[in-house]
Design an enzyme around this catalytic site. Structure first.
Site, PDB file in Angstrom:
ATOM      1  CG  HIS A   1      15.334 -37.805 -27.311  1.00 33.69           C
ATOM      2  ND1 HIS A   1      15.480 -39.119 -27.678  1.00 33.69           N
ATOM      3  CD2 HIS A   1      15.568 -37.766 -25.973  1.00 33.69           C
ATOM      4  CE1 HIS A   1      15.743 -39.854 -26.621  1.00 33.69           C
ATOM      5  NE2 HIS A   1      15.798 -39.070 -25.566  1.00 33.69           N
TER       6      HIS A   1
ATOM      7  CD  GLU B   1       9.884 -17.634 -15.588  1.00 34.44           C
ATOM      8  OE1 GLU B   1       9.061 -18.052 -16.414  1.00 34.44           O
ATOM      9  OE2 GLU B   1       9.860 -16.474 -15.120  1.00 34.44           O
TER      10      GLU B   1
ATOM     11  CB  CYS C   1      -0.878  -0.004   1.236  1.00 35.52           C
ATOM     12  SG  CYS C   1      -1.876  -1.475   1.334  1.00 35.52           S
TER      13      CYS C   1
ATOM     14  NE  ARG D   1       3.778   1.645  -2.798  1.00 33.75           N
ATOM     15  CZ  ARG D   1       4.866   1.297  -2.096  1.00 33.75           C
ATOM     16  NH1 ARG D   1       6.004   1.880  -2.343  1.00 33.75           N
ATOM     17  NH2 ARG D   1       4.801   0.386  -1.174  1.00 33.75           N
TER      18      ARG D   1
ATOM     19  CD  GLU E   1       7.818 -12.722 -20.607  1.00 26.98           C
ATOM     20  OE1 GLU E   1       8.500 -12.968 -19.602  1.00 26.98           O
ATOM     21  OE2 GLU E   1       6.666 -12.320 -20.561  1.00 26.98           O
TER      22      GLU E   1
ATOM     23  CE  LYS F   1       2.831  -8.232 -14.026  1.00 28.95           C
ATOM     24  NZ  LYS F   1       4.036  -9.088 -14.070  1.00 28.95           N
TER      25      LYS F   1
ATOM     26  CG  ASN G   1       2.733  -0.523   3.210  1.00 28.87           C
ATOM     27  OD1 ASN G   1       2.196  -1.547   2.788  1.00 28.87           O
ATOM     28  ND2 ASN G   1       3.892  -0.072   2.764  1.00 28.87           N
ATOM     29  N   GLY G   2       1.360  -2.946   5.411  1.00 31.19           N
ATOM     30  CA  GLY G   2       1.970  -4.119   6.049  1.00 31.19           C
ATOM     31  C   GLY G   2       0.914  -5.182   6.299  1.00 31.19           C
TER      32      GLY G   2
ATOM     33  CE  LYS H   1      10.573 -14.338 -16.844  1.00 31.08           C
ATOM     34  NZ  LYS H   1       9.126 -14.239 -16.837  1.00 31.08           N
TER      35      LYS H   1
ATOM     36  CD1 TRP I   1      -1.655  -3.543  -5.452  1.00 34.37           C
ATOM     37  CD2 TRP I   1      -1.215  -5.262  -4.114  1.00 34.37           C
ATOM     38  NE1 TRP I   1      -1.394  -4.630  -6.240  1.00 34.37           N
ATOM     39  CE2 TRP I   1      -1.134  -5.713  -5.448  1.00 34.37           C
ATOM     40  CE3 TRP I   1      -0.984  -6.175  -3.097  1.00 34.37           C
ATOM     41  CZ2 TRP I   1      -0.813  -7.020  -5.792  1.00 34.37           C
ATOM     42  CZ3 TRP I   1      -0.665  -7.486  -3.439  1.00 34.37           C
ATOM     43  CH2 TRP I   1      -0.587  -7.892  -4.778  1.00 34.37           C
TER      44      TRP I   1
HETATM   45  C1  AGP Z   1       5.489 -13.831 -17.647  1.00 30.51           C
HETATM   46  O1  AGP Z   1       6.685 -13.059 -17.633  1.00 30.51           O
HETATM   47  C2  AGP Z   1       4.499 -13.257 -18.642  1.00 30.51           C
HETATM   48  N1  AGP Z   1       4.214 -11.897 -18.350  1.00 30.51           N
HETATM   49  C3  AGP Z   1       3.269 -14.137 -18.821  1.00 30.51           C
HETATM   50  O2  AGP Z   1       3.708 -15.372 -19.340  1.00 30.51           O
HETATM   51  C4  AGP Z   1       2.452 -14.443 -17.542  1.00 30.51           C
HETATM   52  O3  AGP Z   1       3.192 -15.255 -16.675  1.00 30.51           O
HETATM   53  C5  AGP Z   1       1.182 -15.182 -17.968  1.00 30.51           C
HETATM   54  O4  AGP Z   1       0.444 -14.331 -18.823  1.00 30.51           O
HETATM   55  C6  AGP Z   1       0.311 -15.609 -16.772  1.00 30.51           C
HETATM   56  O5  AGP Z   1      -0.081 -14.470 -16.059  1.00 30.51           O
HETATM   57  P1  AGP Z   1      -0.757 -14.664 -14.596  1.00 30.51           P
HETATM   58  O6  AGP Z   1       0.266 -15.307 -13.729  1.00 30.51           O
HETATM   59  O7  AGP Z   1      -1.106 -13.288 -14.171  1.00 30.51           O
HETATM   60  O8  AGP Z   1      -1.962 -15.550 -14.790  1.00 30.51           O
END
Ligand code: AGP
Length: 618
Positions: free
Chosen positions: A514, A491, A2, A27, A498, A613, A106-107, A495, A80
């Site tokens: 394979h 992962e 928050c 934030r 992305e 996002k 906040n906390g 990254k 938040w």
């Molecule tokens: C991850 O870096 C991406 N932004 C994307 O793959 C994300 O993880 C995916 O869209 C799932 O989002 P969520 O965890 O909010 O469901």
């Protein structure tokens, strides 16, 4: 989490507080509110939505005369949500029974339920679902309002009852002309102006007015009056604290001085592991306490299979969670791409539970998988970061991450938090089944050590940045790992894709022969996760196979592993930890590597092209 803003001085508090709240909106927030001393009375306004909605509501009250607005003292808050969904009642400020004490927080108050029931037995009436409100009633309890009783004394008494974290700003009609602040675990700064003070949880709300700040330390109280301020410990011992000078501009301050939100969030990993475990890790019992699933505990004890549906980074966390749950809870797990889930005609069996993992709690693919399972009467659980999000509201039960808002589009700290929560869930379920007290304790104690181990990995950033520099022009990458570190490799590849737009493929290291091994040459390096674990020797063989074909290798290994150092072109060493917990550490160099390559390639690290996002469309 928050945002807090407060003002006391000679200017009108209202515009300063509202402007400060706007500067904290980055934030993440779901609601907001203010309370001011409006002449001798109080004025309070709370809304669900943006700060501009709050500002509009206040303007209407100014026009109607409900608010005079001639005030030099007030507090404000952007929420938040962690406890209690986003509603006006749950928005801050919170007050005591008689609306004479006003508080923003906040906390997380861990023992809020216990305190609340004790206060209710003594006649206190609560008006929200939040943990925060217990603070206002506790202060009321200690602040009789009798002459001579000070607000700061009541706050000091209150703090001694609290388990958890707080950064608070408070004012009281019965001890007017002051704002009292206190902190334990959540940041609070005092901006020192000319005969005025601005308090905030984050420098970005202060910088416009002054760059002179005093940082409150844990278990300290600040008493702010128009003619000066004092700082004491909770035991009321005076504290002398030098005034610091903020060097950042506004933009940098929102990132705590980091150049990007993504880097700030990577460096939050130690704090995130702590926050996600806070009040949940039972070290002495080798177990976990997960309040959010207590209501379905009996059903969960009888669960015979868990299906996990998720997307992107959350999907890779789910794959790691599968290994944890199978190995330590002895429960069969199936992990599904949520986007595929309902199109392949899932067959549910008696004793199934669906677990969805989602940072945003709004991902359409994951939400539809959840609804498909619910329609079939399957028990549904969620691991979600955003409180009150659609997925969180539609699951039968769940566990909030408490990772704080994740601003960068590329998920990093959420992954670390998801693995932390999956560890807690494996512990909780495992100890209902065959996980021994001895091993449960071992997992719990190692998880408690992980924040400091993660900090040690993050301290390697300069070396990782140097390695990234030598690979910044690479156009293809293989990421390889086995068992717990195969999804971590996936992962890491995600990254890099992305944020740097380099083509990177993650594979189980055993899968390389394979097919993907055909890609290996000096222009296609491999990032190999090779911590000392049950599959280490096999991963080393894979590294030999890559080297034999002229491929370069960046390896992540366990501190002191000289064999690995002799094989790989570049090595990054992490502290030794349990195999199941190693991805919480191996992920960090992968994130830092991807970050520095993206920066070197001039990419928009926080907002990569084509990405959102939260993907709220199927
Ligand atoms: C991850 O870096 C991406 N932004 C994307 O793959 C994300 O993880 C995916 O869209 C799932 O989002 P969520 O965890 O909010 O469901």
């Amino acid at each position: 989490m928050c945002g807090i803003v407060g003002y006391i001085g000679k200017q009108s508090a209202l515009p300063i507080i509202l402007d400060g709240l706007k500067r904290l909106e980055y934030r993440g927030y779901d609601s907001g509110g203010i309370a001011i001393l409006d002449e001798d009375a109080s004025y309070q306004k709370k809304v669900v939505g943006r700060i501009r909605d709050l500002e509009q509501a206040v303007q209407e009250d100014l026009r109607s005369g409900k608010l005079k607005g001639q005030t030099t003292l007030g507090i404000g808050h952007t929420r938040w949500a962690t406890h209690g969904t986003p509603t006006t009642a749950n928005a801050h400020p919170h007050t005591d029974c008689h609306s004479r004490i006003f508080l923003v927080h906040n906390g997380i108050i861990e023992n809020h339920a216990f305190i609340r029931s004790a206060l209710e037995r003594e006649g206190h009436r609560f008006s929200s679902q939040t943990d925060t409100e217990v603070l206002a009633h506790l202060i009321e309890q200690h602040f009789s309002g009798e002459p001579g009783t000070t607000l700061e004394h009541a706050i000091a008494q209150t703090a001694h009852h609290i388990k958890g974290t707080f950064g608070i700003a408070v004012f009281a009609l019965d001890d007017p002309d002051k704002i009292v602040v206190a902190r334990r675990g959540s940041p609070l700064l005092i901006g020192v102006g000319e005969g005025e003070y601005i308090i905030a949880s984050d420098a970005s709300a202060i910088i416009k007015h002054t760059k002179q700040v005093v940082y409150l330390h844990d278990n300290e109280i600040g008493i702010l009056k128009p003619d000066g301020y004092t700082i004491t410990t909770l035991d009321r011992e005076p504290v002398e604290r030098a005034i610091d000078q903020i060097e950042w501009d506004i933009e940098e301050s929102q990132k705590d001085g980091f150049p990007h939100f993504m880097l700030k969030e990577i460096f939050e990993a130690p704090q995130v592991i702590e926050n996600s475990s806070r009040g949940r890790l039972l070290l002495e019992e080798g177990n976990a306490k997960l309040g959010g699933i207590e209501a379905v505990a009996d059903k969960l004890r009888a669960v015979r299979r868990i299906i996990i549906a998720a997307c992107g980074t959350s999907y890779y966390a789910a794959l790691i969670g599968r290994y944890m749950l199978e190995e330590y809870a002895g429960i069969p797990v199936v992990v599904e791409h949520a986007s595929e889930f309902r199109y392949h005609k899932p067959i549910f069996q008696e004793g199934d539970a669906l677990l969805v993992v989602s940072q945003s709690g709004e991902t359409a693919d994951t939400l539809e998988a959840l609804r498909e399972a619910k329609a079939k009467g399957v028990l549904t659980l969620g691991i979600v970061n955003v409180v009150g999000s659609t997925i969180a509201r539609e699951t039968d039960a769940g566990i909030y991450n408490h990772a704080g808002p994740e601003i960068a589009v590329a998920s990093t700290k959420a992954f670390v938090s998801q693995l932390t929560v999956l560890t807690l869930l494996s512990l909780w379920l495992g100890r209902q089944h065959n996980l021994s007290f001895v091993f449960g304790t071992r997992i719990a104690k190692e998880l408690a050590l992980l924040p400091q181990k993660a900090a040690r990995v993050l301290a390697l950033e300069p070396a990782i940045a140097a390695i990234a520099k030598t690979y910044a022009d690479t156009e293809h990458f293989l990421y390889l790992g086995r068992k717990y570190n195969w999804p971590a490799a996936m992962e890491g590849a995600l990254k890099l894709k992305e944020i740097s737009y380099i083509h990177a493929e993650g594979y189980p290291a055993g899968e390389m022969k394979h097919g993907p091994i055909a890609l290996i040459n000096e222009r296609c390096p491999s990032f190999v996760l090779a911590p000392s674990d049950s599959v280490y020797e096999k991963v080393l063989s894979n590294i030999e196979e890559i080297r034999a074909r002229g491929g370069r290798v960046i390896a992540i290994g366990t501190e002191g592993d000289r064999r690995l150092a002799s094989l790989a072109d570049d090595c990054i060493f992490i502290p030794r930890t349990l195999e199941m917990l190693s991805p919480l550490l191996t992920a960090l160099p992968l994130y830092l590597f991807a970050y520095h390559i993206a920066v070197l390639r001039g990419c928009d690290v926080d907002k990569p092209r084509n990405l959102a996002k939260s993907v709220t469309v199927e």
